[in-house]
Design an enzyme around this catalytic site. Structure first.
Site, PDB file in Angstrom:
ATOM      1  N   GLY A 107       5.009  -0.624  -1.882  1.00  0.00           N
ATOM      2  CA  GLY A 107       4.885  -1.861  -1.126  1.00  0.00           C
ATOM      3  C   GLY A 107       5.649  -1.765   0.181  1.00  0.00           C
ATOM      4  N   LEU A 108       6.192  -2.902   0.615  1.00  0.00           N
ATOM      5  CA  LEU A 108       6.946  -2.972   1.868  1.00  0.00           C
ATOM      6  C   LEU A 108       6.145  -2.453   3.040  1.00  0.00           C
ATOM      7  CD1 LEU A 108      10.560  -1.967   0.845  1.00  0.00           C
ATOM      8  CD2 LEU A 108       9.671  -4.218   1.354  1.00  0.00           C
ATOM      9  N   CYS A 109       4.877  -2.811   3.081  1.00  0.00           N
ATOM     10  CA  CYS A 109       4.102  -2.383   4.236  1.00  0.00           C
ATOM     11  C   CYS A 109       3.242  -3.552   4.725  1.00  0.00           C
ATOM     12  CB  CYS A 109       3.257  -1.168   3.915  1.00  0.00           C
ATOM     13  SG  CYS A 109       2.446  -1.241   2.328  1.00  0.00           S
ATOM     14  N   GLY A 110       3.865  -4.706   4.852  1.00  0.00           N
ATOM     15  CA  GLY A 110       3.175  -5.857   5.411  1.00  0.00           C
ATOM     16  C   GLY A 110       2.024  -6.301   4.544  1.00  0.00           C
TER      17      GLY A 110
END
Lengths: 144, 289
Positions: free
Chosen positions: B89-92
């Site tokens: 994750g952590l990709c907008g």
């Protein structure tokens, strides 16, 4: 039309372009046997099998291992699309040897047709890799 | 009103978060560069493949002859939709955009939709929703290989050939630029008509010899064509993921910076107020004497 004097050889795999250079002669593992290509060859589209490709520039010969794909041959160029293609100096000799013996074992114990076919192909691949890798071994040994 | 110590603690926390997001951004940037190189590296192969295929298609005049080009054997079977999400994750909005598009694809299809899930995020989402899953692959983007595409192609050809699926499509993020990713759907099977542009077919309609015969080469090549299509989608998605993460982490770093500025200002005000108060106490104490 005068015959071209050289061939341009391009070898590409899905990952990268392996070779792009001018050569005098080449030999490929065609579906129905090895074929040599000189400048001025008739246009030909040929499927490749597992085996060794070499090409020569002057007296400098380069060997590669290639598996599956096809080659488009024109009078002045060769384009090869291969599933895998490795220069002799890129081949890991130990890994290829391990793969060969593993494939032999599997071949001996294979039960189904598919198992057998897979084992046969991986054996072919590793043998071809070994053959190509040993070529440069031989040449460097001869130079010493 | 928060005490001075609380504020200091808070600032420290935001600062370490900022460091993490900054590091993630740098990592994503260098991975992005590598992913872009791979896209460029894969281009010659795909181009040459298309050129030869289109030449062969005009030459053999064979279009509907091959099962991969023919309309589905079982038109009522579900469509197999491959959804390429990221493993992390952590990709907008990278993953949520995909999931949303996949859901609306299923609504619009008018047929049942079976899924092929590539990437951990999509898998985790759809597994819990009880969809018909025909294919699963996770943890591949760290070390993306052509064999991943081969596995996808093998499943789709087998499903399509056996009539278990009436079509195969792939949904992924296309890498447009570092700031822009676009969710696209490509139809994989049946193979859409291979367009033959004039100059291409002309060059190839020169008198060719074929070994083995042209028809056989053509049918041998089609599965590989499917593989290259999957491979391209995977590469695009990998690059888009890193680009999305880079942008997201850049924004996060900037937000953290703003937050630190605000908190520092607030902290200084609080400290100043405390000092002033103490001074007044001292002075009024002295006057009372």
């Amino acid at each position: 039309m005068p015959l071209p004097e050289h061939l341009t050889i391009e070898i590409v795999t899905p990952d990268r372009a392996v070779v792009h250079q001018t050569v005098d002669e080449a030999r490929l593992p065609g579906a129905e046997g090895y074929l040599g290509v000189l400048p001025g060859h008739t246009p030909l589209l040929v499927m490749l099998q597992v085996g060794e490709i070499w090409f020569r520039r002057g007296s400098e010969k380069t060997y590669l291992h290639a598996a599956f794909g096809f080659a488009e041959i024109l009078p002045d160029r060769i384009r090869i699309l291969a599933r895998t293609a490795e220069r002799a100096d890129e081949i890991d000799l130990e890994r290829a040897e391990a793969a060969a013996s593993r494939a032999r074992e599997r071949l001996a114990s294979a039960t189904g047709d598919i198992d057998f076919e897979r084992a046969r192909i991986s054996l072919l691949k590793s043998l071809s890799r070994l053959q190509v890798a040993r070529r440069i071994g031989m040449r460097t040994a001869a130079k010493r | 009103m928060p005490s001075l110590i609380d504020l200091r603690r808070r600032i420290r926390a935001v600062k370490s978060t900022e460091q993490i997001t900054k590091a993630m951004k740098t990592v994503a940037a260098s991975k992005l560069r590598r992913a872009q190189d791979r896209i460029v590296g894969a281009r010659p192969f795909a181009l040459l493949m298309r050129r030869v295929l289109s030449g062969l298609a005009t030459r053999t005049g064979s279009s509907a002859a091959h099962p991969l080009l023919a309309p589905p054997a079982a038109p009522d079977a579900p469509i197999l939709l491959f959804v390429v999400t990221a493993d992390k994750g952590l990709c907008g909005s990278f993953n949520s955009n995909l999931v949303r598009e996949a859901t609306s694809f299923a609504v619009e299809a008018g047929r049942d939709v079976a899924m092929g899930l590539v990437g951990r995020k999509g898998r985790d989402f759809f597994v819990r929703r009880g969809v018909d899953i025909r294919f699963e692959m996770v943890n591949l983007f760290n070390d993306l290989r052509y064999s991943h595409a081969e596995a996808m192609a093998e499943t789709s050809i087998e499903q399509y050939g056996s009539g278990a699926a009436s079509g195969v499509s792939i949904l992924y993020n296309e890498f447009k630029s570092v700031l822009q990713q676009q969710v696209v759907v490509d139809q994989v099977l049946p193979i859409p008509a291979i367009e033959t542009s004039d100059d291409e077919s002309e060059e190839l309609s020169a008198d060719y010899l074929f070994e083995p015969p042209a028809e056989q080469i053509f049918s041998d090549l089609l599965p590989h064509h499917v593989e290259t299509q999957f491979f391209r989608a995977l590469l695009e998605s990998a690059a888009a993921e890193h680009a999305a993460r880079m942008t997201a982490m850049d924004a996060a770093t900037r937000n953290a910076g703003e937050m630190i500025d605000g908190l520092t200002l607030h902290m200084n005000k609080v400290r100043q107020a405390a000092i002033t108060r103490e001074l007044i106490e001292v002075v009024s104490g002295a006057e009372a004497l």
